[in-house]
Write a protein that holds these residues in place. Sequence first.
Motif, short mmCIF file in Angstrom:
data_model
loop_
_atom_site.label_atom_id
_atom_site.label_comp_id
_atom_site.label_asym_id
_atom_site.label_seq_id
_atom_site.Cartn_x
_atom_site.Cartn_y
_atom_site.Cartn_z
N ILE A 108 0.88 -1.17 0.00
CA ILE A 108 0.00 0.00 0.00
C ILE A 108 0.92 1.22 0.00
O ILE A 108 1.72 1.41 0.92
N VAL A 109 0.81 2.02 -1.05
CA VAL A 109 1.83 3.04 -1.34
C VAL A 109 1.42 4.40 -0.80
O VAL A 109 0.43 4.99 -1.23
N THR A 110 2.23 4.91 0.14
CA THR A 110 1.96 6.23 0.72
C THR A 110 2.54 7.36 -0.11
O THR A 110 2.05 8.49 -0.08
N GLY A 111 3.62 7.07 -0.85
CA GLY A 111 4.26 8.11 -1.66
C GLY A 111 5.27 7.50 -2.61
O GLY A 111 5.56 6.30 -2.54
N ALA A 112 5.78 8.32 -3.51
CA ALA A 112 6.72 7.83 -4.52
C ALA A 112 7.90 8.77 -4.68
O ALA A 112 7.74 10.00 -4.62
N VAL A 113 9.07 8.19 -4.89
CA VAL A 113 10.26 8.95 -5.28
C VAL A 113 10.11 9.25 -6.77
O VAL A 113 9.97 8.32 -7.58
N ARG A 114 10.16 10.50 -7.14
CA ARG A 114 9.89 10.91 -8.52
C ARG A 114 11.15 10.78 -9.39
O ARG A 114 11.92 11.71 -9.53
N VAL A 152 3.35 -1.21 4.02
CA VAL A 152 2.94 0.17 3.77
C VAL A 152 4.19 1.04 3.68
O VAL A 152 5.06 0.98 4.55
N GLY A 153 4.31 1.83 2.62
CA GLY A 153 5.48 2.70 2.50
C GLY A 153 5.61 3.31 1.13
O GLY A 153 4.66 3.35 0.35
N ILE A 154 6.82 3.78 0.83
CA ILE A 154 7.06 4.49 -0.42
C ILE A 154 7.75 3.59 -1.44
O ILE A 154 8.42 2.62 -1.08
N VAL A 155 7.55 3.94 -2.70
CA VAL A 155 8.18 3.23 -3.82
C VAL A 155 8.92 4.24 -4.69
O VAL A 155 8.77 5.44 -4.51
N ALA A 156 9.69 3.74 -5.63
CA ALA A 156 10.34 4.60 -6.62
C ALA A 156 9.62 4.45 -7.94
O ALA A 156 9.32 3.33 -8.37
N SER A 157 9.31 5.57 -8.58
CA SER A 157 8.66 5.57 -9.89
C SER A 157 9.66 6.02 -10.95
O SER A 157 10.14 7.15 -10.92
N THR A 158 9.96 5.13 -11.86
CA THR A 158 10.94 5.41 -12.91
C THR A 158 10.30 5.33 -14.29
O THR A 158 9.27 4.69 -14.46
#
Length: 251
Positions: A108-114, A152-158
């Motif tokens: 469950i994604v709270t935010g993403a590294v852009r 639950v946490g953040i992911v990287a979006s590439t």
Amino acid sequence: MALVDPRYHIRVNPEDVGEFVIVVGDRGRVERVAKYFSDAKKVGENREYLTYTGYVKGKKVSVMSTGMGAPAMAIGIEELATTNAKVVIRVGTTGAFQKELKLGDSIIVTGAVRLDGTTSQYIMPEYPAIADFRVVSALVRAAELVKNRYHVGIVASTDSYYGRNFDPERHSHMEKLLVKAGVLAVEMEIGALYVVGGIKGLKTGAVLTVREELSEDGYIQAGPKFEEGLEKSIQIAVKAIEILIEGGVGS
């Protein structure tokens, strides 16, 4: 570039889209989601964008495919924002950065590294790619009810799927920093969903399924555990919509 038709790519009528929309990358997963709706029917189809609409708890809900990558996601969200859509939840797949993530687990994604190029065309990099807390809360409650192992946490979006092959040394250094910083996984669309959705006033969230598990010998990919987990993630998204409807979110 302004277009006369604000839904030129997704090709739907505004009234045919529900307040709650699940977005998936793969067109083949649209019907896989729609089977959880009542009276689901196709309401739009063009390029990578296939849309079905039905009902959950008496509320109109939709599922739309967006294809791969941030540009296609951004186009889809821009055009969904001109319909009845108010809440958008992505159901997707991801490759793990952390060893505790196993095939079929939900994130469950709270935010993403852009790390994409699309969102920088919209706004400065300091603008955060974050989910709506009510959607995240509903997804967490849904995961508990569906009983799939989740994180639950953040992911990287590439933007780049194969870029690592060209310059593995540079990518390896970046990935080590992301792992050290606690980033859970990597994917290609959530940064765009959260940034464009935020700008457009949509409530957004996402649940991903681990498709690539990190082991001592490299990555373990897909298989039955992944497919079972993906079905659970779909169920989590639908259950989260039920929870949001019951809570009056989106109305």
